[in-house]
Design an enzyme around this catalytic site. Structure first.
Site, PDB file in Angstrom:
ATOM      1  N   LYS A 140       0.827  -1.211   0.000  1.00  0.00           N
ATOM      2  CA  LYS A 140       0.000   0.000   0.000  1.00  0.00           C
ATOM      3  C   LYS A 140       0.861   1.260   0.000  1.00  0.00           C
ATOM      4  CE  LYS A 140      -4.414  -1.741   1.358  1.00  0.00           C
ATOM      5  NZ  LYS A 140      -5.601  -1.695   2.194  1.00  0.00           N
ATOM      6  N   LYS A 146      -3.672  -7.853  -7.990  1.00  0.00           N
ATOM      7  CA  LYS A 146      -4.820  -8.151  -7.134  1.00  0.00           C
ATOM      8  C   LYS A 146      -5.873  -7.053  -7.294  1.00  0.00           C
ATOM      9  CE  LYS A 146      -5.808  -6.937  -2.645  1.00  0.00           C
ATOM     10  NZ  LYS A 146      -7.203  -7.058  -2.236  1.00  0.00           N
ATOM     11  N   LYS A 200      -9.879  -2.265  -3.860  1.00  0.00           N
ATOM     12  CA  LYS A 200     -10.634  -1.014  -3.857  1.00  0.00           C
ATOM     13  C   LYS A 200      -9.708   0.182  -3.977  1.00  0.00           C
ATOM     14  CE  LYS A 200     -13.280  -2.918  -0.503  1.00  0.00           C
ATOM     15  NZ  LYS A 200     -13.205  -2.779   0.927  1.00  0.00           N
TER      16      LYS A 200
HETATM   17  P1  ATP Z   1      -8.416  -2.047   0.149  1.00  0.00           P
HETATM   18  O1  ATP Z   1      -7.734  -1.823  -1.168  1.00  0.00           O
HETATM   19  O2  ATP Z   1      -8.987  -0.790   0.757  1.00  0.00           O
HETATM   20  O3  ATP Z   1      -7.570  -2.867   1.103  1.00  0.00           O
HETATM   21  P2  ATP Z   1      -9.759  -4.424  -0.702  1.00  0.00           P
HETATM   22  O4  ATP Z   1     -10.323  -4.373  -2.070  1.00  0.00           O
HETATM   23  O5  ATP Z   1      -8.472  -5.158  -0.501  1.00  0.00           O
HETATM   24  O6  ATP Z   1      -9.704  -2.934  -0.176  1.00  0.00           O
HETATM   25  P3  ATP Z   1     -10.777  -5.278   1.840  1.00  0.00           P
HETATM   26  O7  ATP Z   1     -11.942  -4.611   2.487  1.00  0.00           O
HETATM   27  O8  ATP Z   1      -9.401  -4.957   2.320  1.00  0.00           O
HETATM   28  O9  ATP Z   1     -10.864  -5.031   0.266  1.00  0.00           O
HETATM   29  O10 ATP Z   1     -10.954  -6.852   1.916  1.00  0.00           O
HETATM   30  C1  ATP Z   1     -12.200  -7.494   2.176  1.00  0.00           C
HETATM   31  C2  ATP Z   1     -12.058  -8.973   1.875  1.00  0.00           C
HETATM   32  O11 ATP Z   1     -11.979  -9.168   0.470  1.00  0.00           O
HETATM   33  C3  ATP Z   1     -10.787  -9.605   2.466  1.00  0.00           C
HETATM   34  O12 ATP Z   1     -11.111 -10.868   2.975  1.00  0.00           O
HETATM   35  C4  ATP Z   1      -9.872  -9.722   1.293  1.00  0.00           C
HETATM   36  O13 ATP Z   1      -8.952 -10.781   1.434  1.00  0.00           O
HETATM   37  C5  ATP Z   1     -10.853  -9.993   0.172  1.00  0.00           C
HETATM   38  N1  ATP Z   1     -10.294  -9.576  -1.117  1.00  0.00           N
HETATM   39  C6  ATP Z   1      -9.944  -8.313  -1.456  1.00  0.00           C
HETATM   40  N2  ATP Z   1      -9.472  -8.286  -2.707  1.00  0.00           N
HETATM   41  C7  ATP Z   1      -9.518  -9.572  -3.175  1.00  0.00           C
HETATM   42  C8  ATP Z   1      -9.162 -10.193  -4.413  1.00  0.00           C
HETATM   43  N3  ATP Z   1      -8.675  -9.475  -5.419  1.00  0.00           N
HETATM   44  N4  ATP Z   1      -9.340 -11.529  -4.536  1.00  0.00           N
HETATM   45  C9  ATP Z   1      -9.856 -12.265  -3.510  1.00  0.00           C
HETATM   46  N5  ATP Z   1     -10.207 -11.739  -2.321  1.00  0.00           N
HETATM   47  C10 ATP Z   1     -10.051 -10.407  -2.152  1.00  0.00           C
HETATM   48 MG    MG Z   2      -7.482  -4.993   1.411  1.00  0.00          MG
END
Ligand code: ATP
Ligand code: MG
Length: 322
Positions: free
Chosen positions: A111, A190, A193
């Site tokens: 990050k 990956k 968000k």
């Molecule tokens: P941020 O970028 O703010 O960290 P994020 O998209 O990673 O957001 P989170 O809220 O951190 O989302 O994660 C919520 C859940 O979704 C977690 O269990 C995380 O492992 C899962 N997750 C996030 N991105 C992926 C992905 N690309 N593939 C599979 N699981 C995911």
């Molecule tokens: Mg995340």
């Protein structure tokens, strides 16, 4: 009955990585376990520092879960900050968390490399996450692969607390589904968000189509064979296409004839068909935000009851009962 817990940050629009990595497994567990689901608004503050965005994002994240089928009668569903015990536990855990453990965390390094400010909160994120988990003593935590290390850190911290102060916390297991562990984003990294590479599942049809068309593919001509296993678009089709159709697509990749534009349109239609009903339900839910707030408040009460018991034990163990 197994106790199962997971959460999601209200840090942006829900995407198909979140859905397959965490939400879909949680919804599946709802029928047969004691399910704990929370909106991680304190975690989201590592990237969202705007009052309106955090508040609205929290409501929307709750609406997302409800629209996708989470039944608040069959689980405990709340907003992280409504159980402030979690912050106190995070402190008790932080004093037994070695710096080196946090310094090794990939998520922090990734990050910061993506220009998210390197605050203490972002660095200490895994400690708060350990508190999120340990406060409720779950057996299982369904997550995407990106959170695997954080679950291991939570186990290490629990072990370190137990050996310093006496047996207090159960060590939770992560649950990572091999086929959906890392859903790739538009750019092949990956889907995240905070990386602006997502396919948001609640976007309107037009936006959804636009996002799908942005999936990066190589420049191999249509007639030439392509490797499906290194293709981002194929990885996403795998999540949505029926098995027989997926086999046909696989053959097109192997023998030539896979037209990326055509396949993107097909993927768009599949995603749209899958989530259109939930999109409508979300609209209805958001038309009555007070109802959502009520559900979350009731959930917080139940979560707090459980959390307060664990915290009381931890306080006693460290010597706060003077
Ligand atoms: P941020 O970028 O703010 O960290 P994020 O998209 O990673 O957001 P989170 O809220 O951190 O989302 O994660 C919520 C859940 O979704 C977690 O269990 C995380 O492992 C899962 N997750 C996030 N991105 C992926 C992905 N690309 N593939 C599979 N699981 C995911
Ligand atoms: Mg995340």
């Amino acid at each position: 009955m197994q106790r199962i817990l997971s959460g999601i940050q209200p840090s942006g629009q829900l995407h198909i990585g979140n859905y397959f990595g965490m939400m879909e497994p949680m919804l599946r567990h709802m029928a047969s376990s004691e399910l704990y689901v929370f909106i991680a608004n304190l975690h989201a503050m590592t990237s969202v520092q705007d009052k309106e965005r955090l508040a609205q994002g929290t409501l929307e994240a709750a609406a997302n879960f409800l629209a996708l089928g989470l039944d608040p009668e069959r689980c405990i569903f709340w907003v992280q900050s409504d159980v402030p015990e979690v912050c106190e536990l995070a402190w008790l855990l932080s004093v037994v968390t070695p710096m080196g453990l946090l310094e090794r965390c990939h998520s922090y390094k990734d990050k910061v490399a993506k220009k998210i400010p390197a605050s203490h909160g972002l660095f200490a994120y895994p400690v708060l996450m350990a508190a999120d988990i340990l406060l409720y003593q779950p057996h299982l935590v369904p997550v995407g692969r990106d959170q695997k290390q954080h679950i291991e850190v939570a186990r290490d911290i629990a072990g370190s607390f137990n050996s310093t102060f006496g047996e207090t916390f159960m060590l939770p297991d992560g649950e990572i589904n091999a086929s959906t562990a890392i859903v790739p984003g538009l750019d092949g990294q990956k889907m995240s968000k905070s990386y602006d590479n997502t396919i948001p599942i609640f976007a309107d049809e037009k936006t959804l189509r636009k996002r799908v068309m942005l999936i990066q593919t190589d420049a191999t001509p249509v007639a030439e064979p392509k490797n499906p296993d290194t293709c981002n678009l194929y990885a996403l089709l795998k999540l949505f296409a029926a098995p027989e159709r997926l086999q046909e697509i696989h053959d097109l990749y192997m023998h030539g004839g896979a037209a990326y534009g055509y396949l993107k349109q097909e993927l768009f239609e599949l995603i749209n068909a899958r989530f259109a009903p939930a999109r409508e339900r979300k609209k209805e839910l958001l038309a009555n935000p007070e109802h959502i707030r009520d559900l979350l408040r009731q959930g917080a009460e139940k979560a707090r009851e459980k959390g307060a018991r664990t915290l009381a034990l931890a306080r006693e163990r460290v010597g706060q009962g003077y």
